[in-house]
Design an enzyme around this catalytic site. Structure first.
Site, short mmCIF file in Angstrom:
data_model
loop_
_atom_site.label_atom_id
_atom_site.label_comp_id
_atom_site.label_asym_id
_atom_site.label_seq_id
_atom_site.Cartn_x
_atom_site.Cartn_y
_atom_site.Cartn_z
N HIS A 80 0.78 -1.17 0.01
CA HIS A 80 0.13 -0.04 -0.15
C HIS A 80 0.93 1.30 -0.06
O HIS A 80 0.46 2.33 -0.16
CB HIS A 80 -0.90 0.10 1.07
N TYR A 90 -6.43 4.61 6.61
CA TYR A 90 -6.85 3.24 7.35
C TYR A 90 -8.21 3.59 8.39
O TYR A 90 -8.90 2.87 8.37
CB TYR A 90 -5.65 2.52 8.13
N GLU A 130 2.68 -0.29 10.47
CA GLU A 130 3.96 -0.46 11.05
C GLU A 130 4.89 -1.19 10.09
O GLU A 130 5.84 -0.80 10.14
CB GLU A 130 3.78 -1.42 12.35
#
Ligand code: HEM
Length: 150
Positions: A80, A90, A130
């Site tokens: 992404h 998100y 992350e």
């Protein structure tokens, strides 16, 4: 917040029979409520509706198998980066996904299911973000030197 993985699997199984109507609704909802994310996506969305649908089935089917789910989510997060997706996106996707699930699951949508989905989505988004952040760390760049010139 506790995540009841059986409820998530159940909702995934319920979505399966509905097909890509689910992701069709998701994108319609998202592009209506958050028009600012429309430009991230291609004009032609047919393939994407199927890909997201398959991805949701994979994630819900493997929600209790972290050894399969974590690498999948990490790869997804890194991919992404190239779609220009930022952490705040998100949150948008999560809200629209939950609204879509509520819409389709009707009476099966309970408070416990909502809590479980919220917990699971927050964890999944965290893993994607992350991994993307890790992949973009400046120290992954090794400066080239004269020794690198053939
Ligand atoms: C956990 C949440 C998400 C899931 C499960 C998901 C799933 C997918 C999948 C399966 C693809 C197909 C291509 C690939 O696998 O690399 C994809 C592409 C894409 N996703 Fe996501 N995605 C998520 C979050 C987001 C967010 C937050 C955004 C931004 C609003 C986004 C925007 C895109 C875009 C722009 C593409 C490329 C479309 C194209 O160029 O064809 N995704 N996503």
């Amino acid at each position: 917040m506790s995540i009841n993985t059986a409820l998530i699997q159940q909702s995934g199984a319920a979505l399966q029979s509905l097909g890509t109507t689910v992701t069709e609704h998701f994108y319609d909802y998202m592009f209506t409520h958050y028009p600012e994310v429309r430009s991230l996506f291609p004009a032609e969305m047919t393939d994407q509706k199927l890909r997201l649908f398959q991805s949701l089935l994979f994630i819900t089917g493997n929600v209790d198998k972290t050894e399969a789910l974590l690498p999948y989510l990490r790869n997804l997060g890194v991919r992404h980066i190239r779609y220009d997706v930022r952490p705040e996106h998100y949150s948008v996707v999560g809200k629209c996904l939950l609204a879509t699930l509520k819409h389709f699951l009707g009476p099966a949508w309970s408070g416990e299911m909502a809590e479980s989905w919220i917990g699971a989505y927050n964890l999944a988004a965290g893993v994607c973000i992350e991994a993307a952040s890790e992949a973009m760390k400046p120290d992954r760049y090794v400066p080239i030197t004269l020794a690198d010139v053939p």
